[in-house]
Design an enzyme around this catalytic site. Structure first.
Site, short mmCIF file in Angstrom:
data_model
loop_
_atom_site.label_atom_id
_atom_site.label_comp_id
_atom_site.label_asym_id
_atom_site.label_seq_id
_atom_site.Cartn_x
_atom_site.Cartn_y
_atom_site.Cartn_z
CG ASP A 1 5.92 5.22 1.87
OD1 ASP A 1 6.26 5.40 3.06
OD2 ASP A 1 5.59 6.15 1.11
CB VAL A 2 5.58 0.45 6.31
CG1 VAL A 2 5.25 -0.65 5.32
CG2 VAL A 2 7.06 0.41 6.69
CE LYS A 3 5.29 8.52 4.74
NZ LYS A 3 4.83 7.76 3.57
NE ARG A 4 3.57 -0.58 10.00
CZ ARG A 4 2.73 -0.36 9.01
NH1 ARG A 4 2.61 0.87 8.52
NH2 ARG A 4 1.99 -1.32 8.50
CB THR B 1 9.43 4.92 4.80
OG1 THR B 1 8.13 4.32 4.82
CG2 THR B 1 9.86 5.16 3.35
#
Length: 272
Positions: free
Chosen positions: A95-98, A125
């Site tokens: 879960d990094v949401k880059r 993510t």
């Protein structure tokens, strides 16, 4: 043999049931576990979660931010956690949401999706808010490495709705286009909050997995997600974190309970 992310995820969900467990070593959770808020505490926490759930959950989702805050020492713990999870057979969703322009996304993809990277996960993510097209390089890298991505569409935090509701359809259309022709799932999943009261968007053409965070503490139940996502139950991966992490002595017990409840509700005939 199909080693694509979609095939691996389908196999894990069929073998273990549709549940993703988060690894969220926040300072508050470390304290509640009577662990030091330190890299050593971070490692003990992560190791305990891996030992308890990695062989029973279809996927495990480490939250990168809680590791990154300790710099190189935290990243070293994250690398070991990813390796240990994969050794135990769980798919790792980092879960990094880059989300950034194409050149920067290429670097993120190299870090998190390239098989030769120590941080390589099965999926990451991504945020689409520089335009869905900005994710093309990461999606191409995912396909080349038999990995996947989960793109934010409608998240579980309440303040997201005014921003996400007008553009969620574009995100879903982009994901569906990227998944066309793939089986059993395409490489592009979407993140749809388990706490959504109703599903306003159609997921019928997605042909990809749906990661639904928000079980437990945020208020959603397996029954809720089975009702809201009735049309895509076969592709749904509900995610739980704090509700199983709150009691270190019952990690495995709570994970198995959520898993069995998800199986029961997601395989039952939809109520019409």
């Amino acid at each position: 043999m199909d080693d694509s992310f979609g095939a691996r995820l389908r196999a894990r969900m069929d073998e273990r049931g549709p549940l993703c467990v988060g690894i969220d070593p926040s300072p508050a959770l470390l304290q509640s576990w009577e662990l030091d808020d330190s890299p050593a505490g971070l490692e003990r926490f992560s190791r305990s979660v891996v030992d308890a759930v990695a062989d029973v959950a279809a996927a495990v989702k480490p939250q990168s931010a809680f590791f990154e805050r300790w710099g190189s020492r935290g990243i070293a713990v994250l690398e070991r956690t990813i390796a240990d999870l994969r050794d135990a057979g769980a798919l790792v969703i980092l879960d990094v949401k880059r989300g950034d322009i194409d050149s920067t996304m290429a670097a993120y993809a190299e870090a998190y999706l390239d098989r030769g990277s120590p941080l390589a996960a099965d999926a990451v993510t991504l945020s689409p808010y520089l335009g869905f097209g900005s994710l093309e390089g990461a999606i191409a890298s995912a396909v080349a490495n038999d990995a996947g991505v989960f793109v934010l569409a409608r998240t579980s935090n309440p303040e997201a709705a005014p921003l996400q509701r007008p553009v969620a359809g574009q995100v879903l259309a982009g994901a569906a286009a990227a998944n066309a022709g793939h089986s059993p799932f395409g490489p592009v999943g979407v993140v749809m909050g388990a706490t959504l009261p109703v599903l306003e968007e159609s997921l019928d053409d997605l042909n990809g997995p749906v990661l639904a965070p928000g079980l437990g503490v945020q208020g959603a139940s397996p029954a809720d997600v089975a009702r809201v996502f009735a049309s895509v139950r076969h592709a749904l991966l509900p995610s739980v974190s704090r509700a199983v992490l709150a009691d270190p002595g019952r990690l495995r017990e709570r994970t198995l309970a959520y898993r069995e409840e998800c199986v029961a509700h997601l395989t039952a005939a939809p109520v019409v």
